[in-house]
Write an enzyme that holds these catalytic residues in place. Structure first.
Site, PDB file in Angstrom:
ATOM      1  N   ARG A  23       0.278  -9.536  13.288  1.00  0.00           N
ATOM      2  CA  ARG A  23      -0.376  -8.522  12.454  1.00  0.00           C
ATOM      3  C   ARG A  23      -1.336  -9.183  11.466  1.00  0.00           C
ATOM      4  NH1 ARG A  23       4.939  -5.904  10.476  1.00  0.00           N
ATOM      5  NH2 ARG A  23       3.701  -4.647   9.062  1.00  0.00           N
ATOM      6  N   ARG A  75      -8.952   0.412   9.445  1.00  0.00           N
ATOM      7  CA  ARG A  75      -8.464  -0.928   9.703  1.00  0.00           C
ATOM      8  C   ARG A  75      -9.478  -1.739  10.503  1.00  0.00           C
ATOM      9  NH1 ARG A  75      -2.898  -0.221   9.207  1.00  0.00           N
ATOM     10  NH2 ARG A  75      -1.592  -2.030   9.579  1.00  0.00           N
ATOM     11  N   ARG A 126      12.001  -1.897  10.569  1.00  0.00           N
ATOM     12  CA  ARG A 126      10.949  -1.582  11.533  1.00  0.00           C
ATOM     13  C   ARG A 126      10.888  -2.632  12.635  1.00  0.00           C
ATOM     14  NH1 ARG A 126       5.607  -0.174   8.137  1.00  0.00           N
ATOM     15  NH2 ARG A 126       4.747  -1.464   9.811  1.00  0.00           N
ATOM     16  N   LYS A 182       0.829  -1.213   0.000  1.00  0.00           N
ATOM     17  CA  LYS A 182       0.000   0.000   0.000  1.00  0.00           C
ATOM     18  C   LYS A 182       0.860   1.259   0.000  1.00  0.00           C
ATOM     19  CE  LYS A 182      -2.059  -1.313   3.862  1.00  0.00           C
ATOM     20  NZ  LYS A 182      -1.599  -2.674   4.187  1.00  0.00           N
ATOM     21  N   ARG A 213      12.048  -5.814   4.237  1.00  0.00           N
ATOM     22  CA  ARG A 213      11.791  -4.375   4.107  1.00  0.00           C
ATOM     23  C   ARG A 213      12.784  -3.540   4.916  1.00  0.00           C
ATOM     24  NH1 ARG A 213       5.824  -2.054   4.866  1.00  0.00           N
ATOM     25  NH2 ARG A 213       5.916  -2.902   6.978  1.00  0.00           N
TER      26      ARG A 213
HETATM   27  P1  ADP Z   1       1.473  -2.534   7.792  1.00  0.00           P
HETATM   28  O1  ADP Z   1       0.382  -2.157   6.848  1.00  0.00           O
HETATM   29  O2  ADP Z   1       2.709  -2.981   7.096  1.00  0.00           O
HETATM   30  O3  ADP Z   1       1.043  -3.446   8.903  1.00  0.00           O
HETATM   31  P2  ADP Z   1       1.431   0.146   8.982  1.00  0.00           P
HETATM   32  O4  ADP Z   1       2.615   1.011   8.895  1.00  0.00           O
HETATM   33  O5  ADP Z   1       0.208   0.505   8.223  1.00  0.00           O
HETATM   34  O6  ADP Z   1       1.980  -1.285   8.573  1.00  0.00           O
HETATM   35  O7  ADP Z   1       1.000  -0.044  10.512  1.00  0.00           O
HETATM   36  C1  ADP Z   1       1.918  -0.424  11.504  1.00  0.00           C
HETATM   37  C2  ADP Z   1       1.222  -0.538  12.866  1.00  0.00           C
HETATM   38  O8  ADP Z   1       0.660   0.741  13.237  1.00  0.00           O
HETATM   39  C3  ADP Z   1       0.035  -1.486  12.924  1.00  0.00           C
HETATM   40  O9  ADP Z   1       0.439  -2.821  13.147  1.00  0.00           O
HETATM   41  C4  ADP Z   1      -0.757  -0.901  14.123  1.00  0.00           C
HETATM   42  O10 ADP Z   1      -0.154  -1.224  15.351  1.00  0.00           O
HETATM   43  C5  ADP Z   1      -0.594   0.585  13.926  1.00  0.00           C
HETATM   44  N1  ADP Z   1      -1.673   1.149  13.081  1.00  0.00           N
HETATM   45  C6  ADP Z   1      -1.530   1.698  11.847  1.00  0.00           C
HETATM   46  N2  ADP Z   1      -2.725   2.108  11.345  1.00  0.00           N
HETATM   47  C7  ADP Z   1      -3.645   1.811  12.306  1.00  0.00           C
HETATM   48  C8  ADP Z   1      -5.054   1.953  12.400  1.00  0.00           C
HETATM   49  N3  ADP Z   1      -5.770   2.496  11.397  1.00  0.00           N
HETATM   50  N4  ADP Z   1      -5.674   1.529  13.535  1.00  0.00           N
HETATM   51  C9  ADP Z   1      -4.986   0.983  14.541  1.00  0.00           C
HETATM   52  N5  ADP Z   1      -3.643   0.799  14.516  1.00  0.00           N
HETATM   53  C10 ADP Z   1      -2.981   1.200  13.412  1.00  0.00           C
END
Ligand code: ADP
Ligand code: ZN
Length: 217
Positions: free
Chosen positions: A171, A88, A160, A13, A127
């Site tokens: 996740r 999410r 990360r 994404k 990554r």
């Molecule tokens: P990825 O899509 O690779 O899992 P992101 O960078 O989008 O990584 O998100 C990393 C972390 O940030 C998630 O595992 C969560 O802990 C938190 N996070 C991100 N977006 C949200 C959201 N919309 N609601 C709740 N937690 C979030």
């Protein structure tokens, strides 16, 4: 055009949004990026979030939604916007609809980026991210020219904290139970498009640019 990019961690994404944003001048809102910046700042809110993010859990809906709502008020939504990592949960999707309705810019389409677990694990464990500008690389799929150094700004690349195999599995579990309902939510509204996100980047970019161009024409 207001678009939601949906898909499991590792679907690409952020990479896709990064490429499209340059070509089309569309805004990109990544809650993952916003949360990581908050954590890096050392604020109380940021420290509070660490326990969720580093274990692969979700930050509570009301916290994330508040942050997104604040961000949206600062942006010029006439430019178009891509949401990445948000919504999410079904609750977040409903909240986003309400907020955007108030602002007069409802979501028009969502792109569901489908990809299987082995591909996800390969992508996420390899990554690497630039400390300074957030550019995303991959050890083998998309290496920087010089190992450990960002091509665009010279910043140091790091892994990360949540990109280890155990946290990735958490996740994925969170994704299956909390985010899968968001797919149905948009499908029920007739806004869902799908793309096989294990294909090469250009193919996935084309799927999204088709959506963007058809909306304008
Ligand atoms: P990825 O899509 O690779 O899992 P992101 O960078 O989008 O990584 O998100 C990393 C972390 O940030 C998630 O595992 C969560 O802990 C938190 N996070 C991100 N977006 C949200 C959201 N919309 N609601 C709740 N937690 C979030
Ligand atoms: Zn950089």
């Amino acid at each position: 055009m207001r678009i939601v990019l949906l898909g499991p961690p590792g679907a690409g994404k952020g990479t896709l949004a990064g490429l499209i944003k340059e070509e089309y001048g569309v805004l990109h809102v990544s809650t993952g990026d916003i949360l990581r910046a908050e954590m890096k700042s050392g604020s109380d809110l940021g420290n509070e979030m660490k326990k969720y993010v580093e274990s692969g859990a979700l930050v509570p809906d009301e916290v994330v939604t508040r942050i997104v709502a604040k961000k949206l008020k600062e942006l010029d939504l006439t430019q178009g916007i891509m949401f990445d990592g948000f919504p999410r949960t079904k609750q977040q999707a409903q909240d986003l609809d309400r907020i955007l309705k108030e602002l007069g810019f409802p979501i028009e389409a969502t792109l569901f980026m489908e990809v299987d677990l082995p591909v996800i694990i390969q992508r996420l464990t390899g990554r690497r991210v630039c400390k300074d500008c957030g550019a995303v690389y991959h050890l083998t799929n998309m290496p920087s020219k010089k190992a450990g150094v960002c091509d665009s700004c010279g910043g140091q690349l790091y892994q990360r904290a949540d990109d280890n195999e155990e946290t990735i599995r958490n996740r994925m579990d969170v994704y299956m139970s909390n985010t899968a309902p968001v797919i149905d939510y948009y499908e029920d509204q007739g806004k869902l498009r799908r793309v096989d996100a294990s294909q090469k980047t250009e193919t996935v970019v084309k799927a999204l640019s088709d959506i963007l161009e058809n909306s304008n024409g």
